[in-house]
Write an enzyme that holds these catalytic residues in place. Sequence first.
Site, PDB file in Angstrom:
ATOM      1  N   GLY A 122       0.800  -1.219   0.036  1.00  0.00           N
ATOM      2  CA  GLY A 122       0.113   0.081  -0.087  1.00  0.00           C
ATOM      3  C   GLY A 122       0.842   1.218  -0.247  1.00  0.00           C
ATOM      4  O   GLY A 122       0.355   2.244  -0.228  1.00  0.00           O
ATOM      5  N   ASP A 162      -5.472   2.108  10.494  1.00  0.00           N
ATOM      6  CA  ASP A 162      -6.850   1.824  10.842  1.00  0.00           C
ATOM      7  C   ASP A 162      -6.987   1.174  12.072  1.00  0.00           C
ATOM      8  O   ASP A 162      -6.793   1.875  13.110  1.00  0.00           O
ATOM      9  CB  ASP A 162      -7.327   0.938   9.486  1.00  0.00           C
ATOM     10  CG  ASP A 162      -9.000   0.774   9.619  1.00  0.00           C
ATOM     11  OD1 ASP A 162      -9.568   1.170  10.494  1.00  0.00           O
ATOM     12  OD2 ASP A 162      -9.178  -0.230   8.553  1.00  0.00           O
ATOM     13  N   PHE A 181     -13.831   3.325   3.753  1.00  0.00           N
ATOM     14  CA  PHE A 181     -12.861   2.612   3.128  1.00  0.00           C
ATOM     15  C   PHE A 181     -12.616   3.424   1.710  1.00  0.00           C
ATOM     16  O   PHE A 181     -13.104   3.667   0.942  1.00  0.00           O
ATOM     17  CB  PHE A 181     -13.480   1.267   2.573  1.00  0.00           C
ATOM     18  CG  PHE A 181     -12.404   0.370   2.234  1.00  0.00           C
ATOM     19  CD1 PHE A 181     -11.720  -0.410   3.050  1.00  0.00           C
ATOM     20  CD2 PHE A 181     -12.135   0.100   0.658  1.00  0.00           C
ATOM     21  CE1 PHE A 181     -10.684  -1.263   2.641  1.00  0.00           C
ATOM     22  CE2 PHE A 181     -11.077  -0.835   0.225  1.00  0.00           C
ATOM     23  CZ  PHE A 181     -10.394  -1.343   1.310  1.00  0.00           C
ATOM     24  N   VAL A 182     -11.234   3.590   1.616  1.00  0.00           N
ATOM     25  CA  VAL A 182     -10.801   4.504   0.648  1.00  0.00           C
ATOM     26  C   VAL A 182      -9.814   3.788  -0.566  1.00  0.00           C
ATOM     27  O   VAL A 182      -9.209   2.805   0.153  1.00  0.00           O
ATOM     28  CB  VAL A 182     -10.086   5.793   1.174  1.00  0.00           C
ATOM     29  CG1 VAL A 182     -11.068   6.659   1.877  1.00  0.00           C
ATOM     30  CG2 VAL A 182      -8.852   5.460   2.130  1.00  0.00           C
ATOM     31  N   ASP A 211      -5.576  -0.043  -1.915  1.00  0.00           N
ATOM     32  CA  ASP A 211      -6.382  -1.154  -2.929  1.00  0.00           C
ATOM     33  C   ASP A 211      -7.555  -1.601  -2.326  1.00  0.00           C
ATOM     34  O   ASP A 211      -7.868  -1.458  -1.207  1.00  0.00           O
ATOM     35  CB  ASP A 211      -5.536  -2.324  -3.307  1.00  0.00           C
ATOM     36  CG  ASP A 211      -5.300  -3.062  -2.149  1.00  0.00           C
ATOM     37  OD1 ASP A 211      -4.790  -2.647  -0.893  1.00  0.00           O
ATOM     38  OD2 ASP A 211      -5.744  -4.412  -2.249  1.00  0.00           O
ATOM     39  N   ARG A 270      -4.805   0.803  -6.985  1.00  0.00           N
ATOM     40  CA  ARG A 270      -3.729   1.359  -6.566  1.00  0.00           C
ATOM     41  C   ARG A 270      -3.320   2.582  -7.299  1.00  0.00           C
ATOM     42  O   ARG A 270      -2.651   3.393  -6.989  1.00  0.00           O
ATOM     43  CB  ARG A 270      -2.662   0.320  -6.405  1.00  0.00           C
ATOM     44  CG  ARG A 270      -2.915  -0.800  -5.389  1.00  0.00           C
ATOM     45  CD  ARG A 270      -1.463  -1.416  -4.738  1.00  0.00           C
ATOM     46  NE  ARG A 270      -1.603  -2.753  -4.301  1.00  0.00           N
ATOM     47  CZ  ARG A 270      -1.884  -2.865  -3.097  1.00  0.00           C
ATOM     48  NH1 ARG A 270      -2.149  -1.905  -2.322  1.00  0.00           N
ATOM     49  NH2 ARG A 270      -2.116  -4.049  -2.600  1.00  0.00           N
TER      50      ARG A 270
HETATM   51  P1  IMP Z   1      -4.786  -1.721  10.329  1.00  0.00           P
HETATM   52  O1  IMP Z   1      -3.766  -2.833  10.533  1.00  0.00           O
HETATM   53  O2  IMP Z   1      -6.048  -2.161  10.467  1.00  0.00           O
HETATM   54  O3  IMP Z   1      -4.235  -0.680  10.995  1.00  0.00           O
HETATM   55  O4  IMP Z   1      -4.819  -1.433   8.635  1.00  0.00           O
HETATM   56  C1  IMP Z   1      -3.764  -0.995   7.952  1.00  0.00           C
HETATM   57  C2  IMP Z   1      -3.544  -1.684   6.567  1.00  0.00           C
HETATM   58  O5  IMP Z   1      -4.804  -1.994   6.068  1.00  0.00           O
HETATM   59  C3  IMP Z   1      -3.192  -0.675   5.598  1.00  0.00           C
HETATM   60  O6  IMP Z   1      -1.707  -0.786   5.470  1.00  0.00           O
HETATM   61  C4  IMP Z   1      -3.903  -0.835   4.272  1.00  0.00           C
HETATM   62  O7  IMP Z   1      -3.068  -1.800   3.894  1.00  0.00           O
HETATM   63  C5  IMP Z   1      -5.206  -1.535   4.990  1.00  0.00           C
HETATM   64  N1  IMP Z   1      -6.228  -0.508   4.856  1.00  0.00           N
HETATM   65  C6  IMP Z   1      -6.967  -0.099   5.896  1.00  0.00           C
HETATM   66  N2  IMP Z   1      -7.959   0.870   5.867  1.00  0.00           N
HETATM   67  C7  IMP Z   1      -7.866   0.705   4.589  1.00  0.00           C
HETATM   68  C8  IMP Z   1      -8.840   1.515   3.552  1.00  0.00           C
HETATM   69  O8  IMP Z   1      -9.712   2.325   3.974  1.00  0.00           O
HETATM   70  N3  IMP Z   1      -8.467   1.336   2.089  1.00  0.00           N
HETATM   71  C9  IMP Z   1      -7.403   0.453   1.768  1.00  0.00           C
HETATM   72  N4  IMP Z   1      -6.635  -0.279   2.685  1.00  0.00           N
HETATM   73  C10 IMP Z   1      -6.983  -0.031   3.853  1.00  0.00           C
HETATM   74 MG    MG Z   2      -0.926  -1.687   3.869  1.00  0.00          MG
END
Ligand code: IMP
Ligand code: MG
Length: 183
Positions: free
Chosen positions: A45, A104, A153-154, A160, A166
């Site tokens: 990402g 997130d 969700f973006v 992606d 992407r």
């Molecule tokens: P976390 O582990 O929940 O903090 O999420 C982090 C990872 O989830 C990021 O590195 C992204 O790859 C993916 N992610 C979280 N939210 C989004 C979103 O809104 N769009 C796309 N990818 C996301």
């Molecule tokens: Mg990621």
Amino acid sequence: MESDIARVLFDEDTIRKRVRELAAQVVSLYADLESGITIVPILSGSIIFLADLIRQMPMRRIRMALLQVSSYRDEASPGEARILMNLTGEVSGRHILIVDDILDSGGTLSRVQGMIREKQPASMKTMVLLRKPGKAPPKIQADFVGFDIEDLFVVGYGLDYAGLYRNYPHIGVLRPEFMKPTL
Ligand code: IMP
Ligand code: MG
């Protein structure tokens, strides 16, 4: 692709300006550091963000140690953060800047920060382009944040949905009808 997007949150120009500011913050923070820094981008990402960021950082000594983590399995709900590819460079004794696309639930950063801390870096800081405030536990923090966003969700600018979007140059909210596991 444009027609799959419900709403653009940040367009290319806005992102470019903010990335320049983030780069300047890093450069001034590490200005006196003879040894330079090692950037740990979390793939996949962060690739677009990383490429733009480092080209705005006129530092002589920047190294990379890549890491690939997957927390989403083809759907817009968080799962377990899995290490898909281990660090490609040295982090012990180095000044580390972790770079990710979005903070997130914090599962990804928690895993990565823990893994790097175990290797005893000289210092460790974290930068994310986006953050959904209030979702991660308080102990999972980023030192540099591009933009805070609502809990949406973006996609785009490296982010992606199911491996897609992407290459969309802006950051936008995907239309719900395109967020189906069958796609
Ligand atoms: P976390 O582990 O929940 O903090 O999420 C982090 C990872 O989830 C990021 O590195 C992204 O790859 C993916 N992610 C979280 N939210 C989004 C979103 O809104 N769009 C796309 N990818 C996301
Ligand atoms: Mg990621």
